[in-house]
Design an enzyme around this catalytic site. Sequence first.
Site, PDB file in Angstrom:
ATOM      1  N   ARG A 101      53.443  47.356  17.696  1.00 41.79           N
ATOM      2  CA  ARG A 101      53.641  47.482  19.146  1.00 41.79           C
ATOM      3  C   ARG A 101      54.262  46.182  19.607  1.00 41.79           C
ATOM      4  O   ARG A 101      53.672  45.107  19.442  1.00 41.79           O
ATOM      5  CB  ARG A 101      52.311  47.755  19.854  1.00 41.79           C
ATOM      6  CG  ARG A 101      52.436  47.666  21.365  1.00 41.79           C
ATOM      7  CD  ARG A 101      51.234  48.197  22.095  1.00 41.79           C
ATOM      8  NE  ARG A 101      51.221  49.646  22.103  1.00 41.79           N
ATOM      9  CZ  ARG A 101      50.528  50.386  22.958  1.00 41.79           C
ATOM     10  NH1 ARG A 101      49.800  49.812  23.893  1.00 41.79           N
ATOM     11  NH2 ARG A 101      50.550  51.706  22.901  1.00 41.79           N
ATOM     12  N   HIS A 128      58.220  55.429  22.734  1.00 45.79           N
ATOM     13  CA  HIS A 128      56.786  55.587  22.421  1.00 45.79           C
ATOM     14  C   HIS A 128      56.630  56.935  21.692  1.00 45.79           C
ATOM     15  O   HIS A 128      56.017  57.876  22.212  1.00 45.79           O
ATOM     16  CB  HIS A 128      55.961  55.532  23.704  1.00 45.79           C
ATOM     17  CG  HIS A 128      54.501  55.268  23.482  1.00 45.79           C
ATOM     18  ND1 HIS A 128      53.957  54.975  22.242  1.00 45.79           N
ATOM     19  CD2 HIS A 128      53.439  55.259  24.356  1.00 45.79           C
ATOM     20  CE1 HIS A 128      52.661  54.790  22.359  1.00 45.79           C
ATOM     21  NE2 HIS A 128      52.324  54.958  23.620  1.00 45.79           N
ATOM     22  N   GLN A 131      53.071  58.823  20.975  1.00 43.97           N
ATOM     23  CA  GLN A 131      52.460  59.392  22.178  1.00 43.97           C
ATOM     24  C   GLN A 131      53.089  60.749  22.502  1.00 43.97           C
ATOM     25  O   GLN A 131      52.384  61.716  22.797  1.00 43.97           O
ATOM     26  CB  GLN A 131      52.628  58.437  23.360  1.00 43.97           C
ATOM     27  CG  GLN A 131      52.114  58.995  24.668  1.00 43.97           C
ATOM     28  CD  GLN A 131      50.594  59.094  24.728  1.00 43.97           C
ATOM     29  OE1 GLN A 131      49.907  58.105  24.533  1.00 43.97           O
ATOM     30  NE2 GLN A 131      50.068  60.280  25.004  1.00 43.97           N
ATOM     31  N   ASP A 219      53.869  58.522  34.300  1.00 43.78           N
ATOM     32  CA  ASP A 219      53.404  57.290  33.657  1.00 43.78           C
ATOM     33  C   ASP A 219      53.430  56.193  34.728  1.00 43.78           C
ATOM     34  O   ASP A 219      53.972  56.394  35.823  1.00 43.78           O
ATOM     35  CB  ASP A 219      54.355  56.949  32.484  1.00 43.78           C
ATOM     36  CG  ASP A 219      53.862  55.787  31.629  1.00 43.78           C
ATOM     37  OD1 ASP A 219      52.693  55.380  31.753  1.00 43.78           O
ATOM     38  OD2 ASP A 219      54.675  55.270  30.825  1.00 43.78           O
ATOM     39  N   CYS A 259      50.034  59.657  29.806  1.00 46.58           N
ATOM     40  CA  CYS A 259      49.676  59.035  28.519  1.00 46.58           C
ATOM     41  C   CYS A 259      48.518  58.065  28.662  1.00 46.58           C
ATOM     42  O   CYS A 259      47.880  57.717  27.673  1.00 46.58           O
ATOM     43  CB  CYS A 259      50.904  58.356  27.915  1.00 46.58           C
ATOM     44  SG  CYS A 259      51.506  56.941  28.851  1.00 46.58           S
ATOM     45  N   ARG A 287      45.962  61.997  20.220  1.00 44.91           N
ATOM     46  CA  ARG A 287      46.557  60.827  19.567  1.00 44.91           C
ATOM     47  C   ARG A 287      45.972  60.701  18.154  1.00 44.91           C
ATOM     48  O   ARG A 287      46.676  60.432  17.189  1.00 44.91           O
ATOM     49  CB  ARG A 287      46.260  59.530  20.355  1.00 44.91           C
ATOM     50  CG  ARG A 287      46.845  59.434  21.754  1.00 44.91           C
ATOM     51  CD  ARG A 287      48.352  59.427  21.776  1.00 44.91           C
ATOM     52  NE  ARG A 287      48.967  58.438  20.912  1.00 44.91           N
ATOM     53  CZ  ARG A 287      49.204  57.155  21.205  1.00 44.91           C
ATOM     54  NH1 ARG A 287      48.876  56.690  22.385  1.00 44.91           N
ATOM     55  NH2 ARG A 287      49.799  56.353  20.340  1.00 44.91           N
TER      56      ARG A 287
HETATM   57  N1  NVA Z   1      55.095  52.874  29.835  1.00 47.15           N
HETATM   58  C1  NVA Z   1      53.808  52.286  29.527  1.00 47.15           C
HETATM   59  C2  NVA Z   1      53.095  53.096  28.505  1.00 47.15           C
HETATM   60  C3  NVA Z   1      51.724  52.578  28.155  1.00 47.15           C
HETATM   61  C4  NVA Z   1      51.059  53.385  27.092  1.00 47.15           C
HETATM   62  C5  NVA Z   1      54.006  50.855  29.047  1.00 47.15           C
HETATM   63  O1  NVA Z   1      54.945  50.611  28.271  1.00 47.15           O
HETATM   64  O2  NVA Z   1      53.235  49.990  29.448  1.00 47.15           O
HETATM   65  N1   CP Z   2      48.923  55.746  25.832  1.00 46.13           N
HETATM   66  C1   CP Z   2      48.805  54.595  25.121  1.00 46.13           C
HETATM   67  O1   CP Z   2      49.646  54.253  24.271  1.00 46.13           O
HETATM   68  O2   CP Z   2      47.689  53.889  25.406  1.00 46.13           O
HETATM   69  P1   CP Z   2      47.330  52.429  24.897  1.00 46.13           P
HETATM   70  O3   CP Z   2      48.251  51.461  25.571  1.00 46.13           O
HETATM   71  O4   CP Z   2      45.898  52.253  25.297  1.00 46.13           O
HETATM   72  O5   CP Z   2      47.509  52.377  23.394  1.00 46.13           O
END
Ligand code: NVA
Ligand code: CP
Length: 305
Positions: A101, A128, A131, A219, A259, A287
Amino acid sequence: MHLLTISDLAKNDIDHLLDTAATLKARHKKGIPHNPLRGRTLGLIFEKSSTRTRVSFETAMYQLGGDAIFISQRDSQIGRGEPIKDTARVMSRYVDAIVIRTFGHGIIEEYAKYSTIPVINGLTDTHHPCQVLADILTIVEKKGGYKGMKVCWIGDGNNMANSWIEAAMVLGFELTLACPKGFWPDEMILKKAVAANPKIRVIESVEDAARGADVLNTDVWASMGQEEEALERRKAFKGYQINSKLLGLAKKDAIVMHCLPAHREEEITEEVLEGPNSVVWDEAENRLHIQKAILEWLLVEGATR
Ligand code: NVA
Ligand code: CP
């Protein structure tokens, strides 16, 4: 084989992952042990916070009989500037697959270039994929399939939106995104996807996007790394909210997805998030099941492309 984006996958691959996840989920619910990854280790390198992605991948690995090692940027040499290409080669000598990540998508591409083990995208600024695979599993469970579905995205043209666009490109369903000007999805991703599937479109009107939809999806307005833009974004996204009025325009049995984490009363109201159309908790659970399918596919079946 790496899983960096949804477009790394063919329709058959996604269908296979969905079938495997459903089978593994049913087996798990019956308490039937399934340990094909005994003796295998998953590394997780996270440069951003996570609850779901980290815990679902670690649990997936344990349930499949393997182990997981979490490495945060803070307490590894990555935080002190060790080059990605060095980390990738060293990690390849220890673990069997890696979830990353991070921020720029180029970072994970660079990592994958030097990695001799499968690299899985646990979220970048642009994609992502895991997800969205879990989300499609949820649609299949709730609606009997993704074919013929009218999916709607409300809000930011962010990493999730880009992965949804790629999913609609590969799987061929209808996708309408309502995004304010200046916050549209990635231009290149969109262009390529629309050429393959003309039923993908970006518009500004939330009402037009939601009308007759089977799936309403949103989101946060400010993603991780955009904290300083939060105030400005709150203004730009005013009206880009899933609330009961908007839900009223969708099909009666429409499902609402997010998500998570959610910001109540910003992109979605408490009433809708906690209401009867919301499937967010099953979506979060899925997930785990899709991660197991991904790990089995990459590490046991030896997926190649
Ligand atoms: N769009 C959000 C998704 C979090 C799971 C982010 O990147 O923070
Ligand atoms: N939806 C998602 O990826 O959640 P986290 O940021 O908690 O991993």
